[in-house]
Design a protein around this motif. Structure first.
Motif, PDB file in Angstrom:
ATOM      1  N   SER A   3       8.250   8.576  -2.457  1.00  0.00           N
ATOM      2  CA  SER A   3       7.470   9.424  -3.324  1.00  0.00           C
ATOM      3  C   SER A   3       7.409  11.131  -3.163  1.00  0.00           C
ATOM      4  O   SER A   3       7.393  12.136  -3.844  1.00  0.00           O
ATOM      5  N   LYS A   4       7.456  11.624  -2.151  1.00  0.00           N
ATOM      6  CA  LYS A   4       7.881  12.735  -1.720  1.00  0.00           C
ATOM      7  C   LYS A   4       9.373  13.011  -2.135  1.00  0.00           C
ATOM      8  O   LYS A   4       9.352  14.006  -2.410  1.00  0.00           O
TER       9      LYS A   4
ATOM     10  N   ASN B  52       3.741   2.031   3.503  1.00  0.00           N
ATOM     11  CA  ASN B  52       4.538   1.704   3.106  1.00  0.00           C
ATOM     12  C   ASN B  52       5.377   2.769   3.383  1.00  0.00           C
ATOM     13  O   ASN B  52       5.716   3.419   2.546  1.00  0.00           O
ATOM     14  N   PRO B  53       6.197   2.873   4.602  1.00  0.00           N
ATOM     15  CA  PRO B  53       7.409   4.214   4.655  1.00  0.00           C
ATOM     16  C   PRO B  53       8.162   4.418   3.087  1.00  0.00           C
ATOM     17  O   PRO B  53       8.249   5.225   3.242  1.00  0.00           O
ATOM     18  N   SER B  54       8.825   3.074   2.977  1.00  0.00           N
ATOM     19  CA  SER B  54       9.885   3.373   1.781  1.00  0.00           C
ATOM     20  C   SER B  54       9.272   3.839   0.198  1.00  0.00           C
ATOM     21  O   SER B  54      10.054   3.976  -0.611  1.00  0.00           O
ATOM     22  N   ILE B  55       7.747   3.591   0.220  1.00  0.00           N
ATOM     23  CA  ILE B  55       7.459   4.631  -1.239  1.00  0.00           C
ATOM     24  C   ILE B  55       6.708   5.683  -0.536  1.00  0.00           C
ATOM     25  O   ILE B  55       7.155   6.284  -1.744  1.00  0.00           O
ATOM     26  N   TYR B  56       6.704   6.164   0.481  1.00  0.00           N
ATOM     27  CA  TYR B  56       5.423   7.372   0.332  1.00  0.00           C
ATOM     28  C   TYR B  56       6.518   8.147   0.500  1.00  0.00           C
ATOM     29  O   TYR B  56       6.318   9.281   0.693  1.00  0.00           O
ATOM     30  N   GLN B  57       7.359   7.836   1.213  1.00  0.00           N
ATOM     31  CA  GLN B  57       8.955   8.844   1.990  1.00  0.00           C
ATOM     32  C   GLN B  57       9.206   9.015   0.425  1.00  0.00           C
ATOM     33  O   GLN B  57      10.045  10.511   0.166  1.00  0.00           O
TER      34      GLN B  57
ATOM     35  N   ASP C 220       1.122  -1.316  -0.027  1.00  0.00           N
ATOM     36  CA  ASP C 220       0.055   0.055  -0.386  1.00  0.00           C
ATOM     37  C   ASP C 220       0.594   1.086   0.013  1.00  0.00           C
ATOM     38  O   ASP C 220       1.512   1.391   1.265  1.00  0.00           O
ATOM     39  N   PRO C 221       1.120   2.416  -1.024  1.00  0.00           N
ATOM     40  CA  PRO C 221       1.288   3.180  -1.195  1.00  0.00           C
ATOM     41  C   PRO C 221       1.167   4.239   0.098  1.00  0.00           C
ATOM     42  O   PRO C 221       2.363   4.756   0.359  1.00  0.00           O
ATOM     43  N   SER C 222       0.337   4.159   0.584  1.00  0.00           N
ATOM     44  CA  SER C 222       0.080   5.460   1.624  1.00  0.00           C
ATOM     45  C   SER C 222       0.080   4.519   3.702  1.00  0.00           C
ATOM     46  O   SER C 222       0.745   5.425   4.195  1.00  0.00           O
TER      47      SER C 222
END
Length: 209
Positions: free
Chosen positions: A204-205, A197-202, A193-195
């Motif tokens: 993305s930022k 998983n910190p590795s994904i949403y961070q 879940d992109p929202s």
């Protein structure tokens, strides 16, 4: 409809028979799903395990490149998510069958530690394990020690498969007789879940910046 009407294709022995037949068939021809009703869902869930099994083999190949391993890892994550989603679909389908059969289950009825959908998943994996152990048993280049080890493991796996099939049959009987409570347990996996998983949403930022 009666409980027996809703149990027509919800039979432990029928489920494992189809899982075993599909493993053998899919090694010889393209994957297909010729079923309807609950068996269609069983087949779909089984397909994810079948594909996952062979991706796991590739991931452990000593000749696989870093690029190949990275792609296989993504494939494994996707298939694992689909596999887990289908366990919930199986349990939801059982819930629908129980409601359709108007099964009266007391609010204080015991709950199994493992759902029927989870048990079907385990049986799916065990059918794959048995098939591939049989392959190992008949390898032309295998020595006697290897074959003896494999034969012993096949014996144990067959016993485990038989025990688990009997346990599933008993659980289904209990569910449709109202002796046990059935629920779907949501796994809510976070890593895909992109929202969540910190590795994904961070990441993305950082890209956005």
């Amino acid at each position: 409809m009666t409980a027996s009407d809703q149990r027509i294709d919800l039979d432990a022995n029928l489920i494992v028979q189809h899982q075993q037949e599909l493993v053998a068939r899919w090694h010889e021809q393209e994957i297909n799903n010729p079923y309807t009703g609950f068996l269609q869902l069983v087949c779909q869930q089984h397909e994810h395990n079948f594909r996952l099994w062979h991706e796991e083999d590739v991931a452990r190949s000593p000749t696989a490149t870093d690029t190949q391993i990275a792609q296989v890892k993504r494939n494994i994550d996707r298939l694992n998510q689909q596999r887990n989603d289908m366990i919930e679909v199986l349990d939801d389908a059982i819930t629908a069958r129980l409601h359709a059969a108007a099964v009266d289950c007391p609010a204080d009825a015991p709950i199994n530690t493992e759902t029927a959908g989870s048990t079907i998943d385990r049986l799916s994996i065990m059918s794959l394990r048995l098939y591939h152990y049989e392959e190992q048993l008949h390898r032309a280049d295998a020595d006697a020690e290897h074959k003896a080890k494999v034969a012993e493991r096949i014996k144990i796996c067959r016993l485990q498969h038989s025990d688990l099939t009997a346990a599933l049959a008993m659980l289904l009987d209990d569910l449709f007789a109202g002796r046990k409570m059935h629920k779907t347990y949501r796994q809510f996996k976070m890593y895909n879940d992109p929202s969540l998983n910190p590795s994904i949403y961070q990441a993305s930022k950082r890209i956005a910046c």
